[in-house]
Design a protein around this motif. Sequence first.
Motif, PDB file in Angstrom:
ATOM      1  N   THR A 347       0.791  -0.862  -0.355  1.00 10.24           N
ATOM      2  CA  THR A 347      -0.029  -0.041  -0.208  1.00 10.24           C
ATOM      3  C   THR A 347       0.505   0.633  -0.052  1.00 10.24           C
ATOM      4  O   THR A 347       0.631   1.880  -0.866  1.00 10.24           O
ATOM      5  CB  THR A 347      -0.633  -0.103   1.172  1.00 10.24           C
ATOM      6  OG1 THR A 347      -1.705  -0.980   1.355  1.00 10.24           O
ATOM      7  CG2 THR A 347      -2.266   1.184   0.813  1.00 10.24           C
ATOM      8  N   PRO A 348       1.493   1.451   1.353  1.00 14.13           N
ATOM      9  CA  PRO A 348       2.198   2.853   0.672  1.00 14.13           C
ATOM     10  C   PRO A 348       2.925   3.175  -0.342  1.00 14.13           C
ATOM     11  O   PRO A 348       3.138   4.394  -0.989  1.00 14.13           O
ATOM     12  CB  PRO A 348       3.216   2.559   1.743  1.00 14.13           C
ATOM     13  CG  PRO A 348       2.877   1.035   2.366  1.00 14.13           C
ATOM     14  CD  PRO A 348       2.445   0.543   2.096  1.00 14.13           C
ATOM     15  N   ASN A 382       5.399   8.427   5.920  1.00 13.09           N
ATOM     16  CA  ASN A 382       3.963   7.063   6.336  1.00 13.09           C
ATOM     17  C   ASN A 382       4.820   5.956   4.809  1.00 13.09           C
ATOM     18  O   ASN A 382       4.707   4.665   4.715  1.00 13.09           O
ATOM     19  CB  ASN A 382       3.117   7.810   6.041  1.00 13.09           C
ATOM     20  CG  ASN A 382       2.342   8.383   7.183  1.00 13.09           C
ATOM     21  OD1 ASN A 382       3.508   7.920   8.320  1.00 13.09           O
ATOM     22  ND2 ASN A 382       0.980   9.154   6.699  1.00 13.09           N
ATOM     23  N   GLY A 385       9.781   3.090   5.824  1.00 11.28           N
ATOM     24  CA  GLY A 385      10.283   2.152   6.763  1.00 11.28           C
ATOM     25  C   GLY A 385       9.247   1.474   6.972  1.00 11.28           C
ATOM     26  O   GLY A 385       8.627   0.216   7.064  1.00 11.28           O
ATOM     27  N   ARG A 386       7.368   2.097   5.972  1.00  7.25           N
ATOM     28  CA  ARG A 386       6.895   0.844   6.045  1.00  7.25           C
ATOM     29  C   ARG A 386       6.342  -0.232   4.805  1.00  7.25           C
ATOM     30  O   ARG A 386       4.990  -0.435   4.834  1.00  7.25           O
ATOM     31  CB  ARG A 386       5.323   1.681   5.958  1.00  7.25           C
ATOM     32  CG  ARG A 386       5.208   2.481   7.310  1.00  7.25           C
ATOM     33  CD  ARG A 386       6.785   3.477   7.658  1.00  7.25           C
ATOM     34  NE  ARG A 386       6.127   4.097   9.341  1.00  7.25           N
ATOM     35  CZ  ARG A 386       7.054   4.242  10.197  1.00  7.25           C
ATOM     36  NH1 ARG A 386       8.081   4.074   9.391  1.00  7.25           N
ATOM     37  NH2 ARG A 386       6.976   5.253  10.882  1.00  7.25           N
TER      38      ARG A 386
ATOM     39  N   LEU B  76       1.146  -2.903  10.712  1.00 12.65           N
ATOM     40  CA  LEU B  76       3.387  -2.878  11.488  1.00 12.65           C
ATOM     41  C   LEU B  76       2.198  -2.228  12.754  1.00 12.65           C
ATOM     42  O   LEU B  76       1.213  -1.702  13.344  1.00 12.65           O
ATOM     43  CB  LEU B  76       3.162  -1.395  10.739  1.00 12.65           C
ATOM     44  CG  LEU B  76       2.948  -1.357   9.135  1.00 12.65           C
ATOM     45  CD1 LEU B  76       3.439  -0.388   8.517  1.00 12.65           C
ATOM     46  CD2 LEU B  76       4.684  -2.436   9.227  1.00 12.65           C
ATOM     47  N   PRO B  94       9.180  -0.635  11.872  1.00 15.31           N
ATOM     48  CA  PRO B  94       7.899  -1.211  12.052  1.00 15.31           C
ATOM     49  C   PRO B  94       7.549  -2.416  11.645  1.00 15.31           C
ATOM     50  O   PRO B  94       7.942  -2.296   9.964  1.00 15.31           O
ATOM     51  CB  PRO B  94       6.616   0.249  11.990  1.00 15.31           C
ATOM     52  CG  PRO B  94       7.091   1.285  11.255  1.00 15.31           C
ATOM     53  CD  PRO B  94       8.856   0.762  11.600  1.00 15.31           C
ATOM     54  N   VAL B 116       4.333   4.973  17.599  1.00 14.43           N
ATOM     55  CA  VAL B 116       5.296   5.251  16.143  1.00 14.43           C
ATOM     56  C   VAL B 116       4.001   4.017  15.047  1.00 14.43           C
ATOM     57  O   VAL B 116       3.907   4.014  14.036  1.00 14.43           O
ATOM     58  CB  VAL B 116       7.106   4.417  15.682  1.00 14.43           C
ATOM     59  CG1 VAL B 116       7.219   4.202  14.459  1.00 14.43           C
ATOM     60  CG2 VAL B 116       7.101   5.638  16.316  1.00 14.43           C
ATOM     61  N   LYS B 119       1.128   5.932  14.236  1.00 23.26           N
ATOM     62  CA  LYS B 119       0.930   6.429  13.172  1.00 23.26           C
ATOM     63  C   LYS B 119       1.380   5.644  11.503  1.00 23.26           C
ATOM     64  O   LYS B 119       0.328   5.967  11.004  1.00 23.26           O
ATOM     65  CB  LYS B 119       2.192   7.708  12.889  1.00 23.26           C
ATOM     66  CG  LYS B 119       2.598   8.295  11.954  1.00 23.26           C
ATOM     67  CD  LYS B 119       2.975   9.606  12.478  1.00 23.26           C
ATOM     68  CE  LYS B 119       3.213  10.718  11.590  1.00 23.26           C
ATOM     69  NZ  LYS B 119       3.681  10.517  10.087  1.00 23.26           N
ATOM     70  N   ALA B 120       2.038   4.782  11.901  1.00 23.18           N
ATOM     71  CA  ALA B 120       2.628   4.415  11.046  1.00 23.18           C
ATOM     72  C   ALA B 120       0.442   2.925  10.090  1.00 23.18           C
ATOM     73  O   ALA B 120       0.665   3.447   9.016  1.00 23.18           O
ATOM     74  CB  ALA B 120       3.527   2.866  10.794  1.00 23.18           C
ATOM     75  N   GLY B 123      -1.146   6.138   8.896  1.00 23.91           N
ATOM     76  CA  GLY B 123      -0.451   6.372   7.334  1.00 23.91           C
ATOM     77  C   GLY B 123      -0.896   5.846   6.418  1.00 23.91           C
ATOM     78  O   GLY B 123      -1.512   5.849   4.893  1.00 23.91           O
ATOM     79  N   ILE B 124      -1.338   4.475   6.863  1.00 20.49           N
ATOM     80  CA  ILE B 124      -1.430   3.271   5.562  1.00 20.49           C
ATOM     81  C   ILE B 124      -3.031   3.297   5.564  1.00 20.49           C
ATOM     82  O   ILE B 124      -3.535   2.769   4.053  1.00 20.49           O
ATOM     83  CB  ILE B 124      -1.099   1.808   6.116  1.00 20.49           C
ATOM     84  CG1 ILE B 124       0.125   1.426   6.068  1.00 20.49           C
ATOM     85  CG2 ILE B 124      -1.792   0.970   5.255  1.00 20.49           C
ATOM     86  CD1 ILE B 124       1.125   1.528   5.275  1.00 20.49           C
TER      87      ILE B 124
END
Lengths: 444, 847
Positions: A347-348, A382, A385-386, B76, B94, B116, B119-120, B123-124
């Motif tokens: 997704t990100p 966001n 690292g995601r 995450l 994460p 963290v 927030k991750a 964000g997704i």
Amino acid sequence: MTDTLTPVLTRFWDVPESWKLATYERHDGYRALRKALTMKPEEVLAEVKDSSIRGRGGAGFPTGLKWSFMSPPDGGPRYLVVNADESEPGTCKDIPLMMANPHELVEGAAIASYAIGCEKAFIYLRGEVVHVYRRLLSAVAEARAAGYLGRDVLGSGATLDIVVHAGAGAYECGEETALLDSLEGRRGQPRSKPPFPGAQGLYARPTSVNNVESIASVAGILRHGADWFKSMGTEKSTGFGIFSLSGHVAHPGQFEAPLGITMRELLDLAGGIRQGHRLKFWTPGGSSTPILTEDYLDVPLDFDSVAAAGSMLGTRALQVFDETVSVVRAVARWTEFYQHESCGKCTPCREGTYWLRQVMTRLEHGKGSQDDVDKLLDMCENILGRAFCALGDAATMPVTSGIKHFREEFEAGMHTPADVLFPLANSALFEVSDTKESSGMVTT
Amino acid sequence: MTTTTSPGAGGNSVSEGGDAQVPKGPNEVTVTIDGVPVNVPKGTLVIRAAERIGIEIPRFCDHPLLDPIGACRQCLVDVALPDKEGTPRPMPKPQASCTMVASEGMVVNTQNTSAVADKAQHGIIEFLLVNHPLDCPVCDKGGECPLQNQSMSNGRPDSRYEDVKRTYPKPINVSAQILLDRDRCILCTRCTRFADEIAGDPYLVLAERGGLQQVSIYEEKPFDSYFSGNTVQICPVGALTGAAYRFRSRPFDLVSTSSVCEHCASGCGIRTDHRRGVVLRRMGLNTPEVNAEWNCDKGRWAFTYATQPDRIELPMVRGDDGDLRVVGWPEALAVAAKGLAGSRAGVLVGGRVSAEDAYAYGKFARTVLGTNDVDFRARPHTAEEADFLARHVVGTGVPEAAGFSEGARGVSEGAAEGTGGGTGVSYADLEQAKAVLLVGFEPEDESPIVFLRLRKAFRKHGTRVFSVAPFTSRGLKKMGGTLVPTAPGHEAETLRALAGSKTGRLADEALTDGGIVLVGERLAQTPGALTAAAGLAAAKGARLAWVPRRAGERGALEAGAIGHLLPGGRPVTDPAARAEVAAVWESGSLPQTPGRDSASIIAAAADGTLDALVVGGVDPLDLALPEAAAALERAFVVSFELRESAVTAVADVVLPVAPHAHKAGSFVDWEGRVRPFERALSSNAVSDYRAIDMLASEMGHFIETRTQAEIQAQFEALGPWSGQRAAATATPATPVVSTGAGEFVLATWATLLDAGRMQDGEPFLAGTAPRTVARVSPRAATWLGVGEDDTVTVTGPGGAVTVPAVIAGDMVDGVVWLPTNSPGCSVYRDLGARAGDHVNVTKGGLA
Ligand SMILES: Cc1cc2nc3c(=O)[nH]c(=O)nc-3n(C[C@H](O)[C@H](O)[C@H](O)COP(=O)(O)O)c2cc1C
Ligand code: SF4
Ligand code: SF4
Ligand code: SF4
Ligand code: FES
């Protein structure tokens, strides 16, 4: 540092028919393989480990260590896969190397195969470069005919062979696990790790994926020994590498030099910034490495020093931009690239790059909104690292580093088009009649 | 730890504090999640470990029954791993909790305790909504949508996205039944992984990349799978919808009832959703020991048969003019009672009845009609089969079938400690088996959840599947199976000399060590085959199980709706058995001559030996008996029916019974597991057992089958049978009977989706049924001069069908396969032939 330039892989690129076996043999070709075959495989591996060579594909993982991390032999097949997908914007070392000197790669692959117990190696080549594909095919054929590949190579009893595979042209297929899936005939999307390729790689067998330049350098290491290799470069970034200078320099091209050379030295070798202009920003290792400015010209270009300076050595793809270039425009182009190349798995990266691209397009056209810059930074936070693989991370690098060094240019995007601030014609190295800008539409 | 739980509050009784840990097992690791330590088996994913202590990490791509993929990144969490000294070292970024395996000493902080991670996750969700149409108000999933729900629980209150959304024309058909709205899809790949991993039908795939990545089908190749509906159910958004339900309802208007599917002996738990008296959809109900979370498309979508215009809701009697006329219950019962009184009657029970219904039919036959002439086998059958069922099947239920109503449990537990060769093979046993031999049984068509479990066994445990069949079916391929090539009619020979062929030898060896033999109901058609299968299992020390096709058959067997067995497998010839039953039934004596089977009942009715028939939902065509029509014509017929049928067309009295959704009861699945189901819709329709009770009363008998509770009380009182199993009476192994002089032997079975009447009224489902084709071997095709898709004409004693040919690579030469009952090809009606009969095959139209 003794010499500024250390031509090894590039040592005879200018010789007529440099790609032929005969030419290669005249330049010490296949001596290293003969030598390796007199040693035990583990001795060859030890020699490479001792050279401390770090992977030339970007991440800089020690090559010998990677080989020794492979699951121990169990009688089944083991694979070497050479990553020749080179698609990073700015990166242009592997393709000229394979074009001018394919046998160095073939010899390196044979030695590496011998060291890790692989009987069939694969070279996964970026599909668009058909001419390189032909060169590799004929180099492998020549080597096979001469007994350097095939069964019982040079009477050693070892079987070593190479399959050259042309991909379909996806940046993501350079990511090692996506490459393996692609090589197996699947969609080029990365796999979960663990298991790592060393345990379960190609066809779920122990596999080492190495960059073209890493493998080609193995021939030299065996020819001259680990100490010779270590005599170049820095303590933690040993040896030499090809530095590719492109953009606003007087003489762009490939410069094979010890790791640890500085950008200032390289710029001198390339004749400096193009006449009448000055450096504005540059990438140390391709678009995935955060941009740097004039202030960083004296950073030694080795893995650790560049990391300490807030960027990455990457693939030593030094793209040089002078003061005529709009950072916003350059970042918008890169962002389009990442959006276009995102594999779509996670997704990100898939959605994030889709969004980044639209915001960057607006900024480039002077149609940004007030909170766009902060929004860009937060989106990058966001994504970084995601994401599932490093492509997503890479997509954020130009944006965050661009804003870090040139925030005011991004802010200007709220009202003034980049082409007004930095007319494209001024940056061009050739006559431009029609300033074709991004349409802002997704045209994948 | 700050929480303390006193023993009085239901916590652990411990000497100090209240936070004692459950002791750690040898194969467990301890992880700490949001400060709470938990022991989990090695290999447990972090997201599952968190669930154990009630911590829910948001997720989309994760599904406990699919292989992990880690694609959506919604789950995450922050993770720290212990270094050499045991100090937790936080990982730099994460981690996806759905792909990360919990390891000893791991410290996990979810959105609850890590800013963290929180927030991750926000964000997704924001990214997922970038290209989402946000059309919740018109989306079927709205109200039960994980994306909607998790956007509320773990997302931002507003979106910062102000750019242009990607759009697609909507929707596209990926099959006749399934529609895809690509703009709603969040690309979690649950559907594609289901198709690939669980069903083995990888025809739903991802195409394109990046922002244009989309779920797709191959060109000209629809997503044809018997299990396609599961993708609709597990899609975490409203991207996949079934045409039958799309835009029909909102989830919050539905009332759900837990039920069990009536279509086959797999015994799937299903959820029936209705609104204001109308069933709108059915879904798989998570039943780990049976169907897991899945079901098949027939179970999901075939429910409109009960609401067709020919549904019978009022009793009818045939007038002097020969026409049926609607009457009140009292009149209908009176006419039926009068016709049956003093007659010699037989009872035919269909395979669709509940165990309670079957029990009532059986009890009615014995106590009211005074006969053992009752049989639930509305299909080709033999005396050898009856013996087989008595010796090896009845009373071999799965031991852990507890949790169900006590009475119903008695149905299967009757002789759970029995002496039979195959005691209670379960789904779990299939999954763990080293090898499974299928004989006369095509699981994908005949018991789809058995197929899914065998496929899982093959994928996850390396179970080797072998099939004694004429060709390698698609289902067998998907189970990684091996064919032991056998023409229909020759199964007994193959089984007796299993090691004699190349693949048979492999099967023979594999069975030795923890093998299971699964026989289908079709095997009854080959004389000697069931006996040979039992013999093989005994010789190999393998376990044996029988998988009938219809949902009611096993329950009817346990309930005693067969001529030689009383409830619980009690032999009618055994005085002690009769006495036990007579005591509970409070009836003086019970008939002791074993009853006729369905075929003999029909024959007796046709020649006048019997003069009345009680028929509970049987389609005479299924019996494949030419004299069935004459029998029904001649006898006085009382029909218990749902819809107009060939029986009601000639019946003297028609008594309406409740469709599945209107009744409660239980089925007994092939394992012998009791599967009780609730009533979804209330109406004054009555289940068969109630109607029979009324008829019995009218005839002056009180058989006490008015309510489920009454029947259950009797089951309970009966308890398990501990005496001898029925002894074998039939002499098997008569040679193959061939009714024709053709060159080919007919192989046939019913495909899951076909022309069956219980699939009526669902055109979208019908659109996904396999084509009607004839399969022949390559040599036969050459000999006939036909290529793939050329038509062939298959001729039997009763007629011919002309259908396209498919060349099955390893079909035994001289065998032709046809679907038993598909559009354009009803083997019994059109050919007058059965499996194993000889038929003629010619190039299409040349007959
Ligand atoms: C998006 C992406 C693209 C990549 N492309 C390449 C490539 O074209 N060539 C390459 O050698 N490595 C590429 N890599 C790095 C490889 O995954 C891998 O680290 C490398 O091939 C290892 O070789 P080395 O150890 O010799 O450096 C890429 C990585 C990512 C995430
Ligand atoms: S970050 Fe995700 S979408 Fe992007 S290339 Fe990697 S796996 Fe594909
Ligand atoms: S259609 Fe549904 S299940 Fe399939 S990938 Fe899209 S969101 Fe996931
Ligand atoms: S497998 Fe059988 S029980 Fe399950 S849904 Fe399908 S028809 Fe019904
Ligand atoms: S639920 Fe974990 S990545 Fe999708």
